[in-house]
Motif scaffolding. Structure first.
Motif, PDB file in Angstrom:
ATOM      1  N   ARG B 172     -39.458  20.469  30.983  1.00 35.53           N
ATOM      2  CA  ARG B 172     -39.952  19.387  30.859  1.00 35.53           C
ATOM      3  C   ARG B 172     -40.451  19.579  29.088  1.00 35.53           C
ATOM      4  O   ARG B 172     -40.638  18.398  28.339  1.00 35.53           O
ATOM      5  CB  ARG B 172     -41.074  19.324  31.499  1.00 35.53           C
ATOM      6  N   LYS B 173     -40.601  20.707  28.613  1.00 38.77           N
ATOM      7  CA  LYS B 173     -41.249  20.725  27.241  1.00 38.77           C
ATOM      8  C   LYS B 173     -40.002  20.195  26.413  1.00 38.77           C
ATOM      9  O   LYS B 173     -40.168  19.734  25.490  1.00 38.77           O
ATOM     10  CB  LYS B 173     -41.420  22.354  26.816  1.00 38.77           C
ATOM     11  N   HIS B 174     -38.573  20.741  26.815  1.00 38.67           N
ATOM     12  CA  HIS B 174     -37.580  20.375  25.946  1.00 38.67           C
ATOM     13  C   HIS B 174     -37.307  18.778  26.084  1.00 38.67           C
ATOM     14  O   HIS B 174     -37.070  18.057  25.062  1.00 38.67           O
ATOM     15  CB  HIS B 174     -36.295  20.891  26.456  1.00 38.67           C
ATOM     16  N   ALA B 175     -37.513  18.088  27.319  1.00 36.77           N
ATOM     17  CA  ALA B 175     -37.259  16.750  27.626  1.00 36.77           C
ATOM     18  C   ALA B 175     -38.504  15.859  26.607  1.00 36.77           C
ATOM     19  O   ALA B 175     -38.035  14.971  26.198  1.00 36.77           O
ATOM     20  CB  ALA B 175     -37.598  16.204  28.889  1.00 36.77           C
ATOM     21  N   SER B 176     -39.553  16.464  26.390  1.00 34.51           N
ATOM     22  CA  SER B 176     -40.585  15.892  25.781  1.00 34.51           C
ATOM     23  C   SER B 176     -40.314  15.854  24.346  1.00 34.51           C
ATOM     24  O   SER B 176     -40.834  15.104  23.575  1.00 34.51           O
ATOM     25  CB  SER B 176     -42.039  16.740  25.813  1.00 34.51           C
ATOM     26  N   ALA B 181     -34.894  11.315  27.399  1.00 32.76           N
ATOM     27  CA  ALA B 181     -34.983  11.983  28.737  1.00 32.76           C
ATOM     28  C   ALA B 181     -35.896  10.994  29.457  1.00 32.76           C
ATOM     29  O   ALA B 181     -36.587  10.140  29.230  1.00 32.76           O
ATOM     30  CB  ALA B 181     -35.548  13.180  28.279  1.00 32.76           C
ATOM     31  N   HIS B 182     -35.512  11.182  30.729  1.00 31.02           N
ATOM     32  CA  HIS B 182     -36.192  10.493  31.949  1.00 31.02           C
ATOM     33  C   HIS B 182     -37.788  10.568  31.987  1.00 31.02           C
ATOM     34  O   HIS B 182     -38.451   9.749  32.154  1.00 31.02           O
ATOM     35  CB  HIS B 182     -35.526  10.702  33.241  1.00 31.02           C
ATOM     36  N   CYS B 208     -34.652  18.448  40.886  1.00 31.70           N
ATOM     37  CA  CYS B 208     -34.307  17.285  39.835  1.00 31.70           C
ATOM     38  C   CYS B 208     -34.869  15.936  40.142  1.00 31.70           C
ATOM     39  O   CYS B 208     -35.195  15.676  41.262  1.00 31.70           O
ATOM     40  CB  CYS B 208     -32.675  17.572  39.975  1.00 31.70           C
ATOM     41  N   LEU B 209     -34.545  15.218  39.339  1.00 28.85           N
ATOM     42  CA  LEU B 209     -35.098  13.870  39.282  1.00 28.85           C
ATOM     43  C   LEU B 209     -33.992  13.053  39.962  1.00 28.85           C
ATOM     44  O   LEU B 209     -32.770  13.320  40.374  1.00 28.85           O
ATOM     45  CB  LEU B 209     -34.931  13.313  37.954  1.00 28.85           C
ATOM     46  N   ILE B 210     -34.070  11.693  40.232  1.00 27.26           N
ATOM     47  CA  ILE B 210     -33.219  10.569  40.761  1.00 27.26           C
ATOM     48  C   ILE B 210     -33.084   9.636  39.633  1.00 27.26           C
ATOM     49  O   ILE B 210     -34.110   9.148  39.470  1.00 27.26           O
ATOM     50  CB  ILE B 210     -33.708  10.067  42.067  1.00 27.26           C
ATOM     51  N   SER B 211     -31.922   9.551  38.890  1.00 29.83           N
ATOM     52  CA  SER B 211     -31.887   8.885  37.571  1.00 29.83           C
ATOM     53  C   SER B 211     -30.672   8.001  37.729  1.00 29.83           C
ATOM     54  O   SER B 211     -29.912   7.960  38.550  1.00 29.83           O
ATOM     55  CB  SER B 211     -31.747   9.540  36.158  1.00 29.83           C
ATOM     56  N   ASP B 212     -30.726   7.018  36.566  1.00 26.41           N
ATOM     57  CA  ASP B 212     -29.361   6.235  36.100  1.00 26.41           C
ATOM     58  C   ASP B 212     -28.714   6.958  34.615  1.00 26.41           C
ATOM     59  O   ASP B 212     -29.516   7.537  34.054  1.00 26.41           O
ATOM     60  CB  ASP B 212     -29.774   5.032  35.725  1.00 26.41           C
ATOM     61  N   GLY B 326     -32.358  19.150  30.991  1.00 21.34           N
ATOM     62  CA  GLY B 326     -31.778  19.405  32.270  1.00 21.34           C
ATOM     63  C   GLY B 326     -32.212  18.492  33.176  1.00 21.34           C
ATOM     64  O   GLY B 326     -32.617  17.148  33.004  1.00 21.34           O
ATOM     65  N   MET B 327     -31.452  18.574  34.349  1.00 24.30           N
ATOM     66  CA  MET B 327     -31.781  17.832  35.569  1.00 24.30           C
ATOM     67  C   MET B 327     -33.319  17.767  36.127  1.00 24.30           C
ATOM     68  O   MET B 327     -33.500  16.856  36.891  1.00 24.30           O
ATOM     69  CB  MET B 327     -30.590  18.260  36.713  1.00 24.30           C
ATOM     70  N   LEU B 328     -33.907  18.760  35.799  1.00 26.81           N
ATOM     71  CA  LEU B 328     -35.446  18.666  36.268  1.00 26.81           C
ATOM     72  C   LEU B 328     -36.052  17.625  35.289  1.00 26.81           C
ATOM     73  O   LEU B 328     -37.179  16.833  35.878  1.00 26.81           O
ATOM     74  CB  LEU B 328     -36.072  19.962  36.002  1.00 26.81           C
ATOM     75  N   SER B 329     -35.482  17.357  33.954  1.00 29.45           N
ATOM     76  CA  SER B 329     -36.425  16.397  33.351  1.00 29.45           C
ATOM     77  C   SER B 329     -35.594  15.394  32.651  1.00 29.45           C
ATOM     78  O   SER B 329     -36.073  14.261  31.970  1.00 29.45           O
ATOM     79  CB  SER B 329     -37.277  17.179  32.437  1.00 29.45           C
ATOM     80  N   HIS B 330     -34.425  15.462  32.185  1.00 32.19           N
ATOM     81  CA  HIS B 330     -33.720  14.577  31.332  1.00 32.19           C
ATOM     82  C   HIS B 330     -32.890  13.531  32.407  1.00 32.19           C
ATOM     83  O   HIS B 330     -33.186  12.433  32.160  1.00 32.19           O
ATOM     84  CB  HIS B 330     -32.584  15.346  30.700  1.00 32.19           C
TER      85      HIS B 330
END
Lengths: 138, 384
Positions: B172-176, B181-182, B208-212, B326-330
């Protein structure tokens, strides 16, 4: 019986004898006539020696919890009334593994390594699901 | 075969909640960006590999996609191997280009799992990944099938929820720091542990997220790569191992196919885990990263928990992990998560990672996993 709304397995040519066994409240696994290897889930070949001779044999239905989870968020609406419930991977004494639920046991009391025993839940006219309870000492 | 194929173009669409695009639309947009990034045109592309879409499950996916974007390939493949598909596609591209049966390969993935499919349908569909007769009837959601691994790992090695949470916090830090990122709001270990339990011991923020989103890459021979637009990123090693499909019959609940796929990839590249500057490890759940760190050889089996506790996994640290989030936050939109890992590794090795650039990044390890620790493929990428 009241209609069972959760997913009901659909047998195929490989698994029909297993489900017929469940309907008779017998837990059947496979043992290869050629090499003696036990396996589950049922298939047309032996996963050890590839013979076409795995045969169905009765399991004692006893084993231990290899790992488990407590489900707090159901995958679909039909499972929501059961929350929280236990899904476990059970290692039967014959050495094969299967997935099922552990029921009639306080959720907090379920632990890896506990001894469990199969029973059968008649969910439809043709299908009984094997589920497990903690083994009582006898 | 080492060093004969390079990634020369990358493309990434907007990710997150992105309504109004079909899965093929995501594939096409990412492909356009990747082909332009390579300095090529679509007429240069003679090979196309795609995977699958949950929202629009076409049977001959790569052929339908080729028709959709107006390419008539002389090499095509559809790879429906779950999250492992992108790395496996790259490994197949390596073989195709190295043997001369393909010149310029396009690999594309994408889906509209959030806006198109919707969260409820996505969750239901993900749950149906279990064996239809022997797993699905017992009611585990998809995260539960991974939680079985976490539970056993905690039992055998004393791994804690706090240690798993540290992985989510880093991603999440990297996604920020990633404008595309989602989920970008920083989180703490406490936030992860306070988030609702899905299936013990995994919390919402362990998942992980559910994204497009859509992604694409272009590969070609090292010789041709020298004349293209960007600094080539070479495929130095690739390995696979597939131990089982369904988690109930997992060879081991604590060691995965990453062990052998990693060994084979590192051996082919002639390097060791300690040489890696950037690690892109499949993070559908925090537990998969922890197991991969052990299996790929970044730490010993059973020590993943203490490793993530004492190692700085940020872009400035000893082992930068999933620097895009990652899939956890991007983004997680089906198979594209693994491709975004490859894309981020390429960015890092090109020096294009901007705020989250790893200094002097020369070697990257990407690990993709599909099913429930079922299919595994490890890639070693190098900037030289």
């Amino acid at each position: 019986m009241a209609q069972y709304l959760k997913p009901i397995p659909v047998p195929n040519a490989d698994t029909l004898p297993f489900w017929e066994g469940c309907k008779q409240h017998k837990l059947l696994i496979q043992r290869c006539k050629a090499c003696g290897h036990h396996q589950f889930y049922p298939r047309h070949v032996c996963t050890n020696c590839m013979s076409l001779e795995p045969e169905f044999v009765p399991s004692t239905g006893r084993g231990e919890i290899y790992t488990f989870i407590v489900v707090h968020r159901a995958p679909t609406k039909v499972f929501e009334p059961e929350i929280p419930y236990v899904v476990a991977v059970i290692q039967l004494d014959e050495g094969v593994r299967m997935m099922s639920n552990i029921v009639d046991c306080p959720i907090d009391a379920v632990k890896i390594g506990m001894r469990v025993e199969v029973f059968f839940d008649d969910v439809s006219d043709s299908i009984a699901l094997p589920r497990f309870k903690l083994m009582t000492m006898d | 075969m080492s060093n004969r194929v390079a990634i020369v173009g990358i493309g990434e669409t907007e990710v997150g909640k992105v309504p109004g695009k079909t899965p093929l639309g995501f594939h096409a947009e990412a492909s356009k960006l990747a082909i332009e990034d390579a300095g090529l045109t679509k007429d240069d592309i003679d090979g196309v590999i795609t995977t699958y879409s949950a929202q629009e499950p076409y049977p001959m996916h790569s052929v339908i996609f080729s028709e959709y974007i107006g390419i008539q390939p002389t090499y095509t493949e559809t790879v429906p191997l779950g999250g492992a598909s992108p790395a496996i596609a790259v490994k197949h591209a390596l073989a195709a280009i190295a043997t001369g049966v393909c010149n310029n390969m396009l690999i594309a993935c994408g889906d509209s799992r959030l806006s198109g499919l919707g969260r409820e349908q996505a969750v239901a569909r993900h749950a149906s990944i279990g064996h239809p007769q022997f797993e699905y009837p017992y009611g585990s959601p998809l995260p539960g099938l991974y939680a079985l691994i976490a539970q056993r790992h905690m039992y055998e090695y004393g791994t804690t929820s706090e240690q798993l949470a540290a992985i989510a916090v880093t991603c999440r830090k990297h996604a920020s720091m990633n404008p595309n990122a989602h989920m970008r709001q920083p989180i703490t270990i406490k936030d992860v542990l306070d988030s609702r339990i899905i299936a013990s011991p995994l919390h919402l923020l362990d998942c992980c997220l559910i994204s497009d989103g859509g992604g694409a890459i272009v590969l070609t021979s090292a010789e041709r790569a020298r004349n293209l637009r960007k600094k080539p990123v070479y495929l130095l090693g690739a390995g696979e191992h597939h131990l089982q499909e369904y988690i109930t019959w997992s060879h081991s609940f604590t060691t995965s196919g990453a062990k052998v796929s990693g060994q084979r990839a590192f051996a082919m590249a002639g390097i060791e885990p300690k040489d890696i500057d950037v690690a892109e490890l499949y993070d559908c759940f925090t537990i998969t990263v922890l197991v991969e760190l052990e299996d790929l050889g970044f730490c010993k089996k059973g020590e993943g928990g203490s490793f993530v506790e004492k190692t700085d996994l940020t872009y400035k640290g000893e082992l930068p992990l999933n620097t895009h989030g990652g899939m956890l936050s991007h983004c997680h939109a089906g198979s594209v998560g693994g491709l975004f890992q490859i894309i981020e590794a390429v960015r890092q090795l090109r020096g294009e990672a901007e705020e989250r650039q790893v200094e002097n990044a020369k070697l990257a390890c990407v690990h993709n996993q599909g099913g429930i620790i079922s299919a595994h493929c490890t890639l070693i990428l190098g900037g030289e």
